[in-house]
Design a protein around this motif. Structure first.
Motif, mmCIF file in Angstrom:
data_model
loop_
_atom_site.group_PDB
_atom_site.id
_atom_site.type_symbol
_atom_site.label_atom_id
_atom_site.label_comp_id
_atom_site.label_asym_id
_atom_site.label_seq_id
_atom_site.Cartn_x
_atom_site.Cartn_y
_atom_site.Cartn_z
ATOM 1 N N LEU A 1 -9.186 9.303 0.814
ATOM 2 C CA LEU A 1 -9.721 9.965 1.999
ATOM 3 C C LEU A 1 -9.817 11.450 1.664
ATOM 4 C CD1 LEU A 1 -10.638 9.612 4.967
ATOM 5 C CD2 LEU A 1 -8.317 10.318 5.632
ATOM 6 N N GLN A 2 -11.032 11.913 1.482
ATOM 7 C CA GLN A 2 -11.275 13.335 1.244
ATOM 8 C C GLN A 2 -11.420 14.023 2.585
ATOM 9 O OE1 GLN A 2 -11.416 15.138 -1.734
ATOM 10 N NE2 GLN A 2 -11.508 16.910 -0.356
ATOM 11 N N MET A 3 -10.583 15.016 2.818
ATOM 12 C CA MET A 3 -10.572 15.712 4.099
ATOM 13 C C MET A 3 -10.905 17.179 3.873
ATOM 14 S SD MET A 3 -7.213 13.973 5.862
ATOM 15 C CE MET A 3 -6.071 14.776 4.752
ATOM 16 N N ASN A 4 -12.001 17.618 4.448
ATOM 17 C CA ASN A 4 -12.441 19.001 4.334
ATOM 18 C C ASN A 4 -12.437 19.668 5.708
ATOM 19 O OD1 ASN A 4 -12.975 18.571 1.548
ATOM 20 N ND2 ASN A 4 -15.025 17.815 2.042
ATOM 21 N N SER A 5 -12.491 20.977 5.694
ATOM 22 C CA SER A 5 -12.545 21.756 6.943
ATOM 23 C C SER A 5 -11.463 21.301 7.922
ATOM 24 C CB SER A 5 -13.927 21.624 7.590
ATOM 25 O OG SER A 5 -14.936 22.065 6.699
ATOM 26 N N LEU A 6 -10.256 21.201 7.425
ATOM 27 C CA LEU A 6 -9.169 20.674 8.240
ATOM 28 C C LEU A 6 -8.841 21.586 9.413
ATOM 29 C CD1 LEU A 6 -6.996 19.276 5.357
ATOM 30 C CD2 LEU A 6 -7.729 17.964 7.355
ATOM 31 N N LYS A 7 -8.479 20.943 10.510
ATOM 32 C CA LYS A 7 -8.148 21.638 11.746
ATOM 33 C C LYS A 7 -6.703 21.324 12.143
ATOM 34 C CE LYS A 7 -12.884 20.899 13.402
ATOM 35 N NZ LYS A 7 -13.720 20.332 14.497
ATOM 36 N N LEU B 236 0.844 -1.186 0.000
ATOM 37 C CA LEU B 236 0.000 0.000 0.000
ATOM 38 C C LEU B 236 0.883 1.241 0.000
ATOM 39 C CD1 LEU B 236 -2.552 -1.109 2.762
ATOM 40 C CD2 LEU B 236 -2.764 -1.369 0.289
ATOM 41 N N VAL B 237 0.611 2.166 -0.901
ATOM 42 C CA VAL B 237 1.416 3.376 -1.020
ATOM 43 C C VAL B 237 0.494 4.593 -0.932
ATOM 44 C CG1 VAL B 237 3.020 4.700 -2.425
ATOM 45 C CG2 VAL B 237 3.123 2.193 -2.429
ATOM 46 N N GLU B 238 0.713 5.387 0.111
ATOM 47 C CA GLU B 238 -0.104 6.589 0.297
ATOM 48 C C GLU B 238 0.524 7.780 -0.413
ATOM 49 O OE1 GLU B 238 -0.063 4.452 4.407
ATOM 50 O OE2 GLU B 238 1.349 4.934 2.801
ATOM 51 N N SER B 239 -0.311 8.725 -0.770
ATOM 52 C CA SER B 239 0.163 9.985 -1.337
ATOM 53 C C SER B 239 -0.888 11.057 -1.050
ATOM 54 C CB SER B 239 0.403 9.867 -2.838
ATOM 55 O OG SER B 239 -0.799 9.532 -3.509
ATOM 56 N N GLY B 240 -0.481 12.304 -1.245
ATOM 57 C CA GLY B 240 -1.422 13.412 -1.092
ATOM 58 C C GLY B 240 -1.242 14.243 0.159
ATOM 59 N N GLY B 241 -0.385 13.810 1.065
ATOM 60 C CA GLY B 241 -0.156 14.599 2.263
ATOM 61 C C GLY B 241 0.540 15.916 1.930
ATOM 62 N N ASP B 242 0.249 16.923 2.738
ATOM 63 C CA ASP B 242 0.808 18.242 2.432
ATOM 64 C C ASP B 242 0.610 19.167 3.631
ATOM 65 O OD1 ASP B 242 0.584 20.184 -0.671
ATOM 66 O OD2 ASP B 242 1.966 20.313 1.032
ATOM 67 N N LEU B 243 1.141 20.355 3.507
ATOM 68 C CA LEU B 243 0.892 21.428 4.475
ATOM 69 C C LEU B 243 -0.303 22.217 3.961
ATOM 70 C CD1 LEU B 243 1.615 23.355 6.829
ATOM 71 C CD2 LEU B 243 3.207 24.481 5.245
ATOM 72 N N VAL B 244 -1.307 22.399 4.811
ATOM 73 C CA VAL B 244 -2.514 23.101 4.403
ATOM 74 C C VAL B 244 -2.970 24.010 5.537
ATOM 75 C CG1 VAL B 244 -4.022 21.243 5.198
ATOM 76 C CG2 VAL B 244 -4.823 22.782 3.412
ATOM 77 N N GLN B 245 -3.603 25.096 5.193
ATOM 78 C CA GLN B 245 -4.101 26.030 6.203
ATOM 79 C C GLN B 245 -5.388 25.505 6.842
ATOM 80 O OE1 GLN B 245 -4.523 29.909 4.398
ATOM 81 N NE2 GLN B 245 -2.346 30.356 4.633
ATOM 82 N N GLY C 123 -9.074 25.008 7.722
ATOM 83 C CA GLY C 123 -10.221 25.214 6.849
ATOM 84 C C GLY C 123 -10.032 24.679 5.441
ATOM 85 N N GLY C 124 -8.830 24.282 5.127
ATOM 86 C CA GLY C 124 -8.545 23.784 3.796
ATOM 87 C C GLY C 124 -8.930 22.328 3.609
ATOM 88 N N SER C 125 -8.637 21.830 2.412
ATOM 89 C CA SER C 125 -8.987 20.458 2.051
ATOM 90 C C SER C 125 -7.781 19.731 1.460
ATOM 91 C CB SER C 125 -10.119 20.453 1.018
ATOM 92 O OG SER C 125 -11.297 21.027 1.538
ATOM 93 N N LEU C 126 -7.798 18.434 1.614
ATOM 94 C CA LEU C 126 -6.804 17.556 0.993
ATOM 95 C C LEU C 126 -7.488 16.252 0.629
ATOM 96 C CD1 LEU C 126 -3.551 17.722 3.196
ATOM 97 C CD2 LEU C 126 -3.804 18.543 0.850
ATOM 98 N N ARG C 127 -6.960 15.586 -0.394
ATOM 99 C CA ARG C 127 -7.407 14.243 -0.693
ATOM 100 C C ARG C 127 -6.202 13.309 -0.667
ATOM 101 N NH1 ARG C 127 -10.304 11.490 -5.975
ATOM 102 N NH2 ARG C 127 -8.202 11.723 -6.848
ATOM 103 N N LEU C 128 -6.264 12.336 0.191
ATOM 104 C CA LEU C 128 -5.232 11.319 0.267
ATOM 105 C C LEU C 128 -5.617 10.138 -0.618
ATOM 106 C CD1 LEU C 128 -4.509 11.249 4.111
ATOM 107 C CD2 LEU C 128 -3.565 12.763 2.358
ATOM 108 N N SER C 129 -4.594 9.535 -1.203
ATOM 109 C CA SER C 129 -4.803 8.347 -2.020
ATOM 110 C C SER C 129 -3.966 7.204 -1.474
ATOM 111 C CB SER C 129 -4.400 8.615 -3.475
ATOM 112 O OG SER C 129 -5.175 9.637 -4.042
#
Length: 115
Positions: A80-86, A4-13, A15-21
């Protein structure tokens, strides 16, 4: 053996969003459960979201309504869709797959929520 190989992690402000794969080297169709876990510094690894082969989902209380797990069996990928990040969502996120008595883990991807 499934990798299993994850990707999509990042620095986000906040309230922002990210999608992990999570891309699997083999078929995820045969997996009983696919899920995402996270581990923050100094804390135990915890379940974030999971999905059974039948499509049933389960979410940690802290992410309900903000995160969404999905899977594309044709692409052998879980998202994994992540919205309204804290800021408290900051952690290393791990993909997990379970097939019978076997459990598979990815290497993790860092998600940092900070202004």
């Amino acid at each position: 053996q499934v990798q299993l190989v994850e990707s999509g992690g990042d620095l986000v402000q906040p309230g922002g969003s990210l999608r992990l794969s999570c891309a699997a080297s083999g078929s995820i169709f045969s997996m009983n459960v696919m899920g995402w876990y996270r581990q923050a510094p100094g804390k135990q690894r915890e379940l974030v979201a999971s999905m059974t082969s039948g499509g049933s989902t389960n979410y940690a209380y802290s992410v309900k309504g903000r995160f969404s797990i999905s899977r594309d069996n044709a692409k052998n990928t879980v998202y994994l869709q992540m919205n309204s990040l804290k800021p408290e969502d900051t952690a290393v996120y791990f993909c997990n797959g379970q097939r019978g008595p076997y459990t598979y883990w990815g290497q993790g991807t860092q998600v940092t929520v900070s202004s």
